[in-house]
Design an enzyme around this catalytic site. Structure first.
Site, PDB file in Angstrom:
ATOM      1  CG  HIS A  64       2.476 -13.125  -3.747  1.00 44.02           C
ATOM      2  ND1 HIS A  64       2.509 -11.876  -3.163  1.00 44.02           N
ATOM      3  CD2 HIS A  64       1.180 -13.346  -4.050  1.00 44.02           C
ATOM      4  CE1 HIS A  64       1.285 -11.377  -3.111  1.00 44.02           C
ATOM      5  NE2 HIS A  64       0.461 -12.252  -3.647  1.00 44.02           N
ATOM      6  CB  CYS A  65       5.748 -12.616   1.019  1.00 48.54           C
ATOM      7  SG  CYS A  65       7.502 -12.736   0.640  1.00 48.54           S
ATOM      8  NE  ARG A  66       8.047  -4.312   1.662  1.00 50.11           N
ATOM      9  CZ  ARG A  66       9.369  -4.120   1.641  1.00 50.11           C
ATOM     10  NH1 ARG A  66      10.197  -5.104   1.899  1.00 50.11           N
ATOM     11  NH2 ARG A  66       9.854  -2.916   1.356  1.00 50.11           N
ATOM     12  CB  ILE A  93       3.855  -7.740  -3.728  1.00 49.78           C
ATOM     13  CG1 ILE A  93       2.598  -7.197  -4.410  1.00 49.78           C
ATOM     14  CG2 ILE A  93       4.344  -6.784  -2.686  1.00 49.78           C
ATOM     15  CD1 ILE A  93       1.750  -8.251  -5.052  1.00 49.78           C
TER      16      ILE A  93
END
Length: 102
Positions: A64-66, A93
């Site tokens: 995952h990332c932003r 996120i």
């Protein structure tokens, strides 16, 4: 590349499953808010600095990332390196915070 929603991820975490969740954001982003994932910034993956991940080549990796864009790049790169089971967290996120708060 497979995808996983934040709902699916949260329910698996809540069930106590041992998951390999990787956060590919930058350290300052991780410091602001994280879900206890292992931090390996996208730049490290792109430059193949992935010693910590090598033993997990055939295990499920949830990335995952932003927002889901950097994690998608990370998933594609890891697949080209021979990782067999990578999943991108849809919405990253931001989707997590929208759904579950801070």
């Amino acid at each position: 590349m497979q995808e996983i929603t934040v709902d699916e991820l949260k329910s698996r975490l809540d069930a106590g499953e041992h998951l390999n969740v990787i956060d590919v954001r930058e350290p300052n982003e991780y410091a602001e808010y994280n879900i206890d994932a292992k931090l390996i910034p996208l730049g490290n993956i792109m430059s193949m600095q992935i010693d910590d991940l090598e033993p997990l080549k055939n295990e499920e990796l949830i990335i995952h990332c932003r927002s889901g864009k950097r994690s998608m790049q990370a998933c594609m790169m890891l697949e080209t390196m021979g990782f067999t089971n990578v999943k991108n967290v849809v919405g990253g996120i931001l989707a997590w915070q929208e759904k579950f708060g801070k």
